[in-house]
Design a protein around this motif. Structure first.
Motif, short mmCIF file in Angstrom:
data_model
loop_
_atom_site.label_atom_id
_atom_site.label_comp_id
_atom_site.label_asym_id
_atom_site.label_seq_id
_atom_site.Cartn_x
_atom_site.Cartn_y
_atom_site.Cartn_z
N PHE A 243 3.82 -0.50 9.58
CA PHE A 243 2.53 -0.94 10.11
C PHE A 243 1.49 -0.96 9.00
O PHE A 243 0.76 -1.95 8.83
CB PHE A 243 2.09 0.00 11.25
N LEU A 244 1.44 0.11 8.19
CA LEU A 244 0.48 0.18 7.08
C LEU A 244 0.75 -0.90 6.05
O LEU A 244 -0.17 -1.41 5.40
CB LEU A 244 0.54 1.56 6.42
N GLU A 245 2.02 -1.29 5.90
CA GLU A 245 2.40 -2.29 4.91
C GLU A 245 1.77 -3.65 5.19
O GLU A 245 1.61 -4.47 4.27
CB GLU A 245 3.92 -2.42 4.87
N THR A 246 1.40 -3.91 6.41
CA THR A 246 0.85 -5.24 6.73
C THR A 246 -0.48 -5.50 6.01
O THR A 246 -0.84 -6.67 5.81
CB THR A 246 0.65 -5.41 8.25
N SER A 247 -1.18 -4.46 5.58
CA SER A 247 -2.38 -4.68 4.76
C SER A 247 -1.98 -5.28 3.42
O SER A 247 -2.62 -6.23 2.93
CB SER A 247 -3.13 -3.36 4.55
N LEU A 248 -0.94 -4.75 2.80
CA LEU A 248 -0.43 -5.28 1.54
C LEU A 248 0.06 -6.72 1.73
O LEU A 248 -0.19 -7.59 0.89
CB LEU A 248 0.71 -4.40 1.02
N GLN A 249 0.74 -6.97 2.82
CA GLN A 249 1.26 -8.31 3.07
C GLN A 249 0.13 -9.32 3.26
O GLN A 249 0.21 -10.45 2.77
CB GLN A 249 2.17 -8.28 4.30
N GLN A 250 -0.93 -8.91 3.92
CA GLN A 250 -2.09 -9.79 4.08
C GLN A 250 -2.78 -10.04 2.74
O GLN A 250 -3.24 -11.15 2.46
CB GLN A 250 -3.09 -9.19 5.07
N LEU A 251 -2.84 -8.99 1.92
CA LEU A 251 -3.43 -9.13 0.58
C LEU A 251 -2.62 -10.12 -0.25
O LEU A 251 -3.17 -10.99 -0.92
CB LEU A 251 -3.47 -7.77 -0.11
N ALA A 252 -1.28 -10.01 -0.18
CA ALA A 252 -0.41 -10.93 -0.91
C ALA A 252 -0.56 -12.35 -0.39
O ALA A 252 -0.52 -13.32 -1.17
CB ALA A 252 1.05 -10.47 -0.78
N LEU A 253 -0.76 -12.49 0.90
CA LEU A 253 -0.97 -13.80 1.49
C LEU A 253 -2.23 -14.45 0.93
O LEU A 253 -2.26 -15.65 0.63
CB LEU A 253 -1.06 -13.68 3.02
N GLY A 254 -3.27 -13.65 0.75
CA GLY A 254 -4.50 -14.16 0.15
C GLY A 254 -4.29 -14.59 -1.29
O GLY A 254 -4.92 -15.55 -1.75
N ILE A 255 -3.40 -13.91 -2.01
CA ILE A 255 -3.12 -14.27 -3.40
C ILE A 255 -2.46 -15.64 -3.47
O ILE A 255 -2.87 -16.50 -4.24
CB ILE A 255 -2.23 -13.20 -4.07
N ILE A 256 -1.43 -15.86 -2.65
CA ILE A 256 -0.71 -17.13 -2.75
C ILE A 256 -1.53 -18.28 -2.16
O ILE A 256 -1.31 -19.44 -2.53
CB ILE A 256 0.68 -17.04 -2.10
N ARG A 257 -2.47 -17.96 -1.27
CA ARG A 257 -3.34 -19.01 -0.73
C ARG A 257 -4.63 -19.17 -1.53
O ARG A 257 -5.44 -20.04 -1.26
CB ARG A 257 -3.71 -18.70 0.73
N ASN A 258 -4.82 -18.26 -2.51
CA ASN A 258 -6.04 -18.22 -3.32
C ASN A 258 -7.28 -18.05 -2.45
O ASN A 258 -8.32 -18.69 -2.66
CB ASN A 258 -6.16 -19.49 -4.18
N THR A 259 -7.16 -17.16 -1.47
CA THR A 259 -8.30 -16.81 -0.61
C THR A 259 -8.44 -15.28 -0.62
O THR A 259 -8.29 -14.62 0.40
CB THR A 259 -8.07 -17.29 0.84
N ARG A 260 -8.69 -14.75 -1.79
CA ARG A 260 -8.65 -13.30 -1.99
C ARG A 260 -9.89 -12.64 -1.41
O ARG A 260 -11.01 -12.94 -1.81
CB ARG A 260 -8.51 -12.99 -3.47
N LYS A 261 -9.65 -11.75 -0.49
CA LYS A 261 -10.72 -11.02 0.18
C LYS A 261 -10.43 -9.52 0.12
O LYS A 261 -9.33 -9.10 -0.26
CB LYS A 261 -10.81 -11.47 1.65
N PRO A 262 -11.40 -8.67 0.48
CA PRO A 262 -11.13 -7.23 0.51
C PRO A 262 -9.90 -6.88 1.34
O PRO A 262 -9.51 -7.63 2.25
CB PRO A 262 -12.41 -6.66 1.12
N LEU A 263 -9.30 -5.74 1.02
CA LEU A 263 -8.07 -5.30 1.68
C LEU A 263 -8.30 -5.17 3.19
O LEU A 263 -9.16 -4.41 3.64
CB LEU A 263 -7.63 -3.95 1.11
#
Length: 339
Positions: A243-263
């Motif tokens: 469950f906690l890992e989904t924050s990292l996964q969302q962060l990685a999603l922002g990297i590949i979409r180039n929409t980087r936002k706070p964790l």
């Protein structure tokens, strides 16, 4: 099975890589304060070192003024080694780096590490703003390392340009990489090598092999020394860790979409947030992510250490809640007391 696990982890050091992440709803100041609290926490747990990585122009990270943050962490701790993971050397004149880390080593003797990378730590437009008119070539990084070592040497006391403070100080250098270039260079120079397998897993085994094959004994290292940075998210149960890992996964999603936002905070499921292609891409990027309970993490790390024979595990943990992050490192650190 237990004896096998302990024997594999037995001689491995544990450390932390901190990118000083900004969690959604937090401020840069709060993020820096939490980094210090984390460093103080892992110091009591027996971790070897606490490194901060240079990044620029990212709303989700506030580690741009890396030497200042290293000083902030060193001032608030007592024994843990503190350093850069790393300073992106092409962004800086070697003399400036020598003076900055010479100052840190003078203030906190015997505790400062200088990890060096050749990536920009940002996008190309920001890299250009940092470097002004300088254009990097494949030869610049090795030359810059030699120049940096020269400034730290006692022999440079007769030169026209000197690093004061810095000259004559014993500041260990580490080369960082996510490909084979720095691995071969680190081996040839007899320097410790740290691989960024937490986001670039593809060439890990090849890089480690080349490092060992090219290693030459140096004044700093009599034998090869390797560090692997991996994502670690530990919790009381496998379910909570995932469950906690989904924050990292969302962060990685922002990297590949180039929409980087706070964790972002964790979510019950990533379904609907990412497409299947993005899911596969992130899973590949985060291949070396060890997520689970203490027993799960212990088994995963044992297999990884056995396969790579690294001397040190450097953990990075993108966890939204600060107390959950502290607890994750506490669980990881508990493996140290079993040695």
């Amino acid at each position: 099975m237990e004896d096998n696990i302990n024997s594999n982890i037995k001689n491995t050091k544990f450390s932390v890589l901190d990118l000083v992440p900004v969690a959604k709803g937090s401020t840069p100041l709060q993020s820096m304060q939490k980094s210090l609290e984390l460093a103080q926490h892992v110091e009591t747990l027996g971790f070897e070192r606490f490194w901060i990585s240079e990044h620029h122009n990212m709303e989700s990270l506030v580690s741009s003024a890396t030497p200042i943050l290293i000083g902030h962490i060193a001032q608030g701790t007592k024994t843990i080694r503190v350093g850069s993971g790393g300073i992106m050397l092409p962004n800086h004149a070697p003399l400036i780096v020598a003076e900055q880390f010479g100052t840190l080593e003078t203030l906190y003797p015997g505790r400062i590490d200088l990890g060096l990378g050749r990536a920009p730590g940002t996008d190309q437009l920001t890299a250009k703003a940092l470097r002004r008119d300088r254009t990097e070539t494949v030869h610049d990084f090795p030359r810059d390392i030699v120049e940096l070592q020269t400034y730290f040497s006692k022999e440079n006391s007769y030169a026209a340009v000197r690093a004061i403070p810095g000259e004559g100080l014993n500041i260990p250098l580490y080369l960082l990489g996510s490909s084979t270039f720095s691995a071969q260079l680190a081996g040839a120079k007899g320097l410790p090598y740290a691989f960024a397998s937490h986001f670039a897993p593809t060439h890990l085994h090849e890089a480690l092999k080349l490092y060992h094959q090219n290693f030459q004994v140096s004044e700093q290292c009599e034998a090869p020394y390797t560090i692997a940075c991996v994502n670690i998210i530990a919790a009381e149960t496998d379910e909570k860790a995932k469950f906690l890992e989904t924050s990292l996964q969302q962060l990685a999603l922002g990297i590949i979409r180039n929409t980087r936002k706070p964790l972002p905070p964790p979510v019950k499921t990533m379904d609907g947030l990412w497409h299947e292609v993005e899911k596969v891409q992130i899973q590949r990027m985060m291949h070396y992510s060890f997520v689970g309970s203490k027993e799960t993490i212990k088994a995963q790390l044992t297999n990884f250490i056995k396969a790579t024979r690294v001397n040190e595990i450097m953990a990075v943990s993108h966890i939204f809640d600060h107390q959950d992050r502290l607890r994750s490192y506490e669980i990881l650190g508990s493996l140290l007391t079993e040695k």
